[in-house]
Scaffold this active site. Structure first.
Site, short mmCIF file in Angstrom:
data_model
loop_
_atom_site.label_atom_id
_atom_site.label_comp_id
_atom_site.label_asym_id
_atom_site.label_seq_id
_atom_site.Cartn_x
_atom_site.Cartn_y
_atom_site.Cartn_z
N GLU A 208 0.84 -1.19 0.00
CA GLU A 208 0.00 0.00 0.00
C GLU A 208 0.88 1.25 0.00
O GLU A 208 2.03 1.22 0.47
CB GLU A 208 -0.89 -0.02 1.26
N ASN B 34 -12.37 -1.53 -1.12
CA ASN B 34 -11.65 -2.09 0.02
C ASN B 34 -12.34 -1.65 1.31
O ASN B 34 -12.66 -0.46 1.46
CB ASN B 34 -10.19 -1.58 0.03
N GLU B 35 -12.58 -2.58 2.19
CA GLU B 35 -13.19 -2.27 3.49
C GLU B 35 -14.31 -1.24 3.31
O GLU B 35 -14.30 -0.16 3.92
CB GLU B 35 -12.13 -1.80 4.50
N TYR C 120 -6.91 -9.03 11.38
CA TYR C 120 -5.57 -8.79 11.92
C TYR C 120 -5.49 -9.35 13.34
O TYR C 120 -6.47 -9.28 14.10
CB TYR C 120 -5.27 -7.29 11.97
N GLU D 205 -6.16 -9.30 3.57
CA GLU D 205 -5.33 -8.62 4.57
C GLU D 205 -5.30 -9.48 5.82
O GLU D 205 -6.35 -9.80 6.38
CB GLU D 205 -5.87 -7.23 4.90
N GLN E 211 2.03 -6.10 5.61
CA GLN E 211 2.24 -5.75 4.22
C GLN E 211 3.65 -6.17 3.87
O GLN E 211 4.42 -6.56 4.75
CB GLN E 211 2.03 -4.26 4.03
#
Ligand code: AHR
Length: 499
Positions: free
Chosen positions: A26, A172-173, A245, A301, A350
């Site tokens: 990103e 995204n999200e 996460y 992710e 990432q």
């Protein structure tokens, strides 16, 4: 802790898609600028601006796909900002990540050049939150059309042949930074955007819908109900994402990446293992709408998210790493492998200098260090495209805060050349696991074994000691009477290769 493992080498299962081992880059902190990208005029050796030592290290782990440009950045990104002469590109504020100026030096041509250097597939994340269907359709046409005005513009900017980018994220999200939508609202937006994200000759697209946060199974339910079936009955959703996460405690993350005790080690294992229930839950919903498994669950992710390193920009998400993260990576990859019928793409967050990176670079383009997670990806590369093998495993669970997780987690696969690869991790920070392993249907012929372990679990790879934690030959593996025996060190990851 004694443990018996039986690998069903005589019963090959589904293919483990190589894209499960994907990565994410990103425009965030020093991931792109001063990470992967140093620019053509840098004293750091590079090929057209991309840092050569890093590209070489990433090729070693066979990066299969790279997601870009975000993340939250994606829904604020307008692809036209990143094409044409660099000196004429607009300078924008990266509102999500530190408010720094985004020069747009890295745009579509540069990123797709990186993917060609890596030999990986690009996975472009389209802007739904602040973009339009027209903007996204034009980006697809610019990348993939063989002819027409946008193809001419692409050629004028230096690229005649279409790139034929296959993987496209549609937002995204979208439940958060990508527009704060409800599932019901986004499902309609998905259908509208996906209609215009078109196939061009020789470039059929794989569209990934923006999916759930963690265990929001309602989101998946709505997407499968409303967006799975296209107008002709076939799926218009090739993939549906989920993000999870591993975070200790409340948001924002406040626990350090290093300097932990056994309690904090176990918290990471227990929180990390929640991925199993998350994948299982989304899979169950998808199975009800799509028994044939046409739409993939895309975990685009994942990784550990700690407090940033002291003294670094809080918006840059720079964290160090230890073998605790390597074990978490192995545990998580094992989950994806065990659910590979449905999980066919995943992206570690990432790739460099941000969150659970496989590499860290010194500020200003200096030295490079590979993290223990890089070693795990290297050990697991043998599973890419192989057939999964079932593993019976009687290891007692670990437990922490009322949550159970595997004491030893193991996966295995059968390669096209007939080799059997077994990967395992010991989640116990204090005790070795005494393993006895058998291959059902064949005698084990050990052709190699490596182990990632360290006597001090909090050791980090630093610029001065770049390979303090790395793999070494696993010498203690013995084969007796058809059984393989070894002691898996506390908090370690290992890979065994049988010819
Ligand atoms: O990876 C960092 C951020 O985490 C991404 O930009 C976003 O998608 C997620 O919330």
């Amino acid at each position: 802790m004694p443990a018996h493992l039986t690998v069903h080498a005589d019963a090959p299962g589904p293919v483990i898609d190589r894209h499960i081992f994907g990565h994410f880059a990103e425009h965030l902190g020093r991931c792109i600028y001063d990470g992967l990208w140093v620019g053509e005029n840098s004293p750091v050796p590079n090929v057209r601006g991309w840092r050569s030592d890093l590209v070489a290290a990433l090729k070693q782990i066979r990066v299969p796909n790279l997601r870009w440009p975000g993340g939250c950045f994606a829904d604020d990104y307008h692809w036209r900002d990143g094409i044409g002469p660099r000196e004429k590109r607009p300078r924008r504020v990266n509102a999500h990540w530190g408010g720094v100026v985004e020069s747009n030096a890295v745009g579509t041509h540069e990123f797709l050049d990186l993917c060609e250097q890596l030999g990986c597939e690009p996975y472009l994340a389209g802007n739904v939150g602040s973009g339009s269907p027209r903007e996204l359709r034009d980006w697809v046409e610019y990348c993939n059309a063989p002819a027409g005005t946008l193809a001419d513009e692409r050629a004028a900017n230096g690229r005649r042949e279409p790139w034929k980018v296959r993987l496209w994220g549609v937002g995204n999200e979208t439940w958060g930074c990508g527009g704060n939508m409800t599932a019901e609202y986004y499902a309609g937006e998905y259908r509208r955007f996906a209609t215009y994200v078109r196939d061009f000759p020789g470039a059929p697209l794989y569209r990934v819908g923006s999916g759930a946060r963690n265990d929001d199974f309602h989101w998946t339910e709505v997407m499968m109900r409303e967006a799975f079936k296209g107008p002709l009955g076939g799926p218009m959703l090739q993939g549906l994402s989920v993000h999870y996460y591993t975070v200790l405690g409340d948001w924002p993350p406040s626990h350090p990446a290093t300097g932990f005790d056994h309690h904090a080690w176990k918290s990471v294992m227990a929180e990390g293992w929640k991925m199993e229930a998350i994948v299982r839950g989304h899979r169950a919903v998808m199975d009800r709408y799509d028994a044939k498994g046409l739409t993939a669950l895309v975990v685009d992710e994942w990784g550990a998210w700690y407090a940033v390193e002291p003294g670094t920009n809080p918006g840059f998400l720079y964290q160090q790493q230890t073998i605790r993260d390597a074990v978490l990576a192995a545990l998580t990859l094992n989950i994806f492998i065990n659910h590979c019928e449905r999980v066919r793409i995943a992206n570690l967050a990432q790739i460099v200098n941000v969150l659970q990176a496989v590499a860290l670079t010194e500020e200003g383009g200096g030295r490079l260090v590979l993290t223990p997670t890089w070693d795990v990806l290297a050990l697991y590369a043998a599973h890419q495209g192989a057939n999964r093998l079932g593993v019976d495993n009687d290891t007692p669970s670990g437990t922490h805060g009322g949550l159970d997780y595997p004491g030893v987690s193991a996966t295995a696969s059968l390669a096209t050349d007939g080799a059997v690869n077994v990967t395992l991790c010991n989640t116990d920070p204090a005790a070795p696991a005494e393993i006895t392993l058998a291959l059902k249907g064949r005698l084990p012929v050990l052709a190699g074994a490596r182990v990632l372990s360290t006597p001090v679990l909090t050791t980090c790879n630093t610029f001065d000691q770049p390979r303090a934690v790395t793999t070494r030959p696993f010498d203690g593996v013995r084969v007796h009477g058809g059984q393989v025996q070894f002691s898996l060190p506390p908090g370690s990851v290992a890979a065994l290769h049988f010819s």
